[in-house]
Write an enzyme that holds these catalytic residues in place. Structure first.
Site: not given
Lengths: 76, 156
Positions: A14-16
């Site tokens: 997941n981000c980042p």
């Protein structure tokens, strides 16, 4: 279809993290080589466009298939 | 091309609020920014080698999603904070969210400059030996030296 020189599996991240791993992987390529990234984070589409634009590494192609997002980024 | 600069002030020391400074700093560094984070007050907790003490509190935090609705008064009960903390940690792991340690390590690798506020280090009697390596000590003027030339400045 673009031919990649290296593949980065960013599925489940997941981000980042997909962007950070991409930056690292690009660092190991030479200018003109292509990195293929496979991600599952739906936010990745906008993020990879923004990453390519800001780092001047062209996003050659992106596609979506079966919940996976595939990007081809060329090292500038 | 001139290098862009990002300056962040990190003031919070809970598990949830530890994320924004490290996510933004690591991403900006990946985009080619030169980044500096000034850690002050509770934000100093984010510099400790061991981050396992960081907690998230459901108390005074009505926006925190809970599995079942609970009255505010129950949030003060012993064990509630521990429960909220382990709930958040397991959820983050399941969703592929990086750990704070990992994000911080990525910041260090990307040469994000980290400054600990000398005044609050003294105030709370932090032992700088407990901090990760490479932390500089400085004051408000040291922050402005970098922030004054920055394209983006964030207070978190």
């Amino acid at each position: 279809m673009v031919q990649e020189d290296q593949v980065l599996d960013a599925r489940g991240l997941n981000c980042p993290l997909p962007i950070l791993r991409t930056k690292k992987a690009l660092g190991e390529l030479t200018s003109g080589q292509v990195l293929k990234i496979v991600a599952t984070d739906p936010g990745a589409v906008k993020d990879f466009e923004a990453f390519a634009k800001q780092t001047k590494n062209p996003l050659l192609e992106h596609a979506e298939a079966a919940g996976e997002f595939i990007f081809f980024i060329q090292k500038a | 091309m001139d290098e862009k600069k990002l300056a962040i002030v990190a003031t919070k020391g809970t598990l949830d609020w530890g994320y924004p400074p490290f996510i933004l700093a690591s991403t900006a560094a990946a985009l080619g920014y030169s980044v500096e984070i000034f850690f002050t007050f509770y934000g100093l907790q984010l510099l400790k080698k061991d981050l396992s003490h960081l907690r998230v509190s459901p108390l005074g935090n009505p926006a925190m999603p809970m599995p079942i609705p609970m009255p505010t008064l129950m949030m003060v009960l012993p064990g509630m904070e521990g429960m909220a903390t382990s709930m958040m940690k397991s959820k983050m792991k399941a969703k592929g969210v990086a750990s704070l340690d990992e994000l911080r390590e990525l910041c260090v690798e990307a040469e994000v400059r980290m400054i600990a506020c000398q005044m609050t280090v003294d105030l709370f009697e932090f032992d700088t030996a407990d901090f990760i390596d490479g932390i500089e000590l400085g004051g408000a003027a040291a922050f402005f030296e970098f922030a004054g030339e920055s394209d983006i400045t964030l207070f978190i």
